[in-house]
Design an enzyme around this catalytic site. Structure first.
Site, PDB file in Angstrom:
ATOM      1  N   ASP A  67      -5.349  -0.982  11.277  1.00 47.46           N
ATOM      2  CA  ASP A  67      -6.249  -0.136  10.415  1.00 47.46           C
ATOM      3  C   ASP A  67      -5.907   0.946  10.075  1.00 47.46           C
ATOM      4  OD1 ASP A  67      -8.121  -2.352  10.415  1.00 47.46           O
ATOM      5  OD2 ASP A  67      -9.161  -1.326  12.135  1.00 47.46           O
ATOM      6  N   LYS A  68      -6.154   1.725   9.026  1.00 50.62           N
ATOM      7  CA  LYS A  68      -5.614   3.007   8.429  1.00 50.62           C
ATOM      8  C   LYS A  68      -5.640   3.948   9.658  1.00 50.62           C
ATOM      9  CE  LYS A  68      -6.590   6.652   5.134  1.00 50.62           C
ATOM     10  NZ  LYS A  68      -7.456   7.006   4.062  1.00 50.62           N
TER      11      LYS A  68
END
Length: 261
Positions: free
Chosen positions: A102-103
């Site tokens: 994920d970011k």
């Protein structure tokens, strides 16, 4: 090696794309137009051309990347920085990320042009373990641990997660936790709620569902505020790599990732 596999590994296009190119007469082998994708070639000795330009075989590559938070796991994006933006000046044709983070998640990310390597690591039936270090608002008692370790529901209509491993590192109030760690860099707590309990630990899973670690911990009442992947299979992130840095894997490390050591 098959001609279509060679061209795909060299970044000419996807396996499907290059088959079309070959059938349309865009590819030559030793000066002759070849229209059969399955033809076997010698990647080291034969001269392969696509649209009259020689295609150079670089071989298989395996990168360990220390992904920082704030960038997305993608090849390119019009707005956001991607993991590939850190490989400036490196020929990344045909290279892809193995799984994704994920970011806001940091840690170990592998990149390669070896599709078989990716398959062995990422497909659920291979049961390759991935370990994450987390900080989360909330607490974990023995019942919560048993739920995580035996399998837990993380979404309506979804199967229970596969058995996981959980190791608790610390359980403290946010105020003490912030003083002992760099948690303040990632999460800002309202000072009026400094008595909020925080737990840190390691969660090991053998699946790769979307946001799985966050959803598993949420299912037992914990809200993840920091997440870092530290290992895949028997391969552990090289902590000498600063965030945003990368290096090639050694042969032993490749085997460790696949559980062959």
């Amino acid at each position: 090696m098959r001609l279509d596999k060679f061209l795909a590994q060299c970044g000419v296009g996807t396996r499907k794309d290059v088959r079309t190119y070959i059938k349309d007469g865009m590819v030559k082998v030793n000066g002759q137009v070849i229209t059969k994708p399955e033809i076997e070639i010698n990647e080291n000795d034969d001269v392969i051309e696509y649209l009259d330009k020689v295609v150079t075989y670089t071989g298989k590559v395996y990168y360990m990347f220390h992904k920082p938070g704030g960038c997305i796991t993608a090849r390119k994006d019009a707005i956001r920085k991607t993991v590939f933006d850190f490989f400036e000046g490196i020929n990344m044709n045909g290279v892809f990320h193995v799984g994704r983070l994920d970011k806001d998640t940091e840690g170990l990310l592998l990149l390669t042009n070896d599709g078989e390597f990716e398959h062995k690591l990422m497909y659920p039936e291979k049961h390759v373990e991935k370990t994450y270090f987390f900080w989360a608002l909330g607490s974990l008692d023995e019942e919560d641990r048993k739920k995580l370790e035996s399998g837990i529901s993380i979404g309506k209509g979804e199967k229970l997660t596969k058995p996981a491993k959980i190791e608790i590192d610390k359980c403290e109030m946010y105020k003490e936790f912030e003083q002992e760690t760099c948690i303040g860099e990632f999460y800002k707590m309202d000072s009026r709620r400094y008595d909020q309990p925080v737990v840190s630990g390691y969660l090991t899973i053998s699946e790769g569902r979307k946001h799985q670690v966050k959803r598993m911990l949420k299912a037992v009442g914990c809200f993840v505020i920091y997440l870092k992947r530290i290992s895949i299979g028997g391969l552990t992130l090289d902590e000498s790599l600063e965030k945003g840095q990368y290096r090639l894997l050694t042969e032993v490390e490749i085997q460790k990732a696949l559980g062959e050591v």
